[in-house]
Design an enzyme around this catalytic site. Sequence first.
Site, PDB file in Angstrom:
ATOM      1  N   ARG A  73       0.791  -1.231   0.000  1.00  0.00           N
ATOM      2  CA  ARG A  73       0.000   0.000   0.000  1.00  0.00           C
ATOM      3  C   ARG A  73       0.821   1.278   0.000  1.00  0.00           C
ATOM      4  NH1 ARG A  73      -4.461  -1.261  -2.440  1.00  0.00           N
ATOM      5  NH2 ARG A  73      -6.133  -2.136  -1.172  1.00  0.00           N
TER       6      ARG A  73
ATOM      7  N   ASP B   9      -2.284 -13.122  -1.016  1.00  0.00           N
ATOM      8  CA  ASP B   9      -3.051 -12.071  -1.692  1.00  0.00           C
ATOM      9  C   ASP B   9      -3.388 -10.965  -0.699  1.00  0.00           C
ATOM     10  OD1 ASP B   9      -4.254 -10.703  -3.728  1.00  0.00           O
ATOM     11  OD2 ASP B   9      -6.140 -11.811  -3.661  1.00  0.00           O
TER      12      ASP B   9
END
Length: 437
Positions: free
Chosen positions: A69, A309
């Site tokens: 992120r 994931d």
Amino acid sequence: MNILIQHGRVIDPASGLDQTADVAVAGGRIVAIVQAGESLPEGFSPEQRIDATGCIVAPGLVDLQVRLREPGYEHEGMLDSELNAAVAGGVTSLVCPPDTDPVLDEPGLVEMLRFRADKLHRARVFPLGALTRGLQGEVLTEMVELTQAGCVGFSQAEVALANTQVLQRALQYAATYGYTVWLRPQELHLGKGVAASGALATRLGLSGVPVAAETIALHTIFALMRATKARVHLCRISSAEGVELVRAAKAEGLAVSADVSINSLHLTDHDVGYFDSRARVTPVLRQQRDRDALRAALADGTLDALVSDHTPVDVDAKALPFAEAEPGATGLELLLSLALKWAQGSGVSLLRALDVLTAQPARVLAHSVSDHPSLGQLHVGAVADVVVFDPEVHWQVTPNALRSQGKHTPFAFDMNGMALPARVKATLVDGRIAYQA
């Protein structure tokens, strides 16, 4: 620091090693693996000891799909929080996709990400470069320069390529230099739904993603691979039909590898429940026959690796109607436990369960990380990336206790009542203790 990991069951899937032994670490490397009664290397004096009695000592996990992120989405996750989550889950090396903001399509951006990650001295970060500028699917990036900056492959992340000619040229470029292209197979127009096509999506009134979205893309990729001789890694196969196409491609001799996510391995579309956005993930959760095929394919080697994931999502982005909620779930701290739960439920050996988390994903990276030849391995002379975990402990996933900044997971105990096996006791990266419970 000289570290001695004592009395653990040492397992190295790459070599088949499985024995009770002590592991000696010095200078960032494993200097000895000795059984009871054997002598440690001359001059080795441990400064710290880790009691691994009743525990497994294995290579550090290698996760091929982790969104950190940063940069651009720091409200959902930061390098500090997500790399903390990685080592708490036993992950010592990870691959991050290029869909940051800005996109990883220039060498300077890649170098900055690697520099910031290296300064934290936690898990090792291997970035993927963008296949096309801005992931817009039009102009190819400078793959040579991005590789020199540290990229281990090239990807479109979740952005499907509409132009097949661009994909062909990208594969030609990559094949010329021996690079690996990482693709999640999804046809652009068919893949725009939010749930797997079927009775449940129809009943809930959710737009569906048919299996054909995956299989059409796979047929296209394999046809272009035959023409270009490129090497491709397929990210997060989600259907039984997709599994069969991968199996046929491998039998044909195409240079292809593939992984599956922890979400698709354990969950089905029924876990969406009454529009629970924690089950809003990509790829969409499919039916039980697909899940069963994925579990069998991971066991028999058709699928090479299991990935977390990991996609941290903030509260506001999940607190929306299901179709509008942002897809993604945290997974780094759950990867090891969910691999062992799959193995226990499928009659798979512990060696194979660890193999899909260590040696196999390392083989996917082998062409791109030649300066890390012992990645995913535990033997004398190898870099000391090690995880020590207790396989007998069972725990419940409490989101607020997770170290990741993202707290949403479909494996939360309050959602499905699932208890998970195994907790990490210690994680070593480059011979340093990066995490200790």
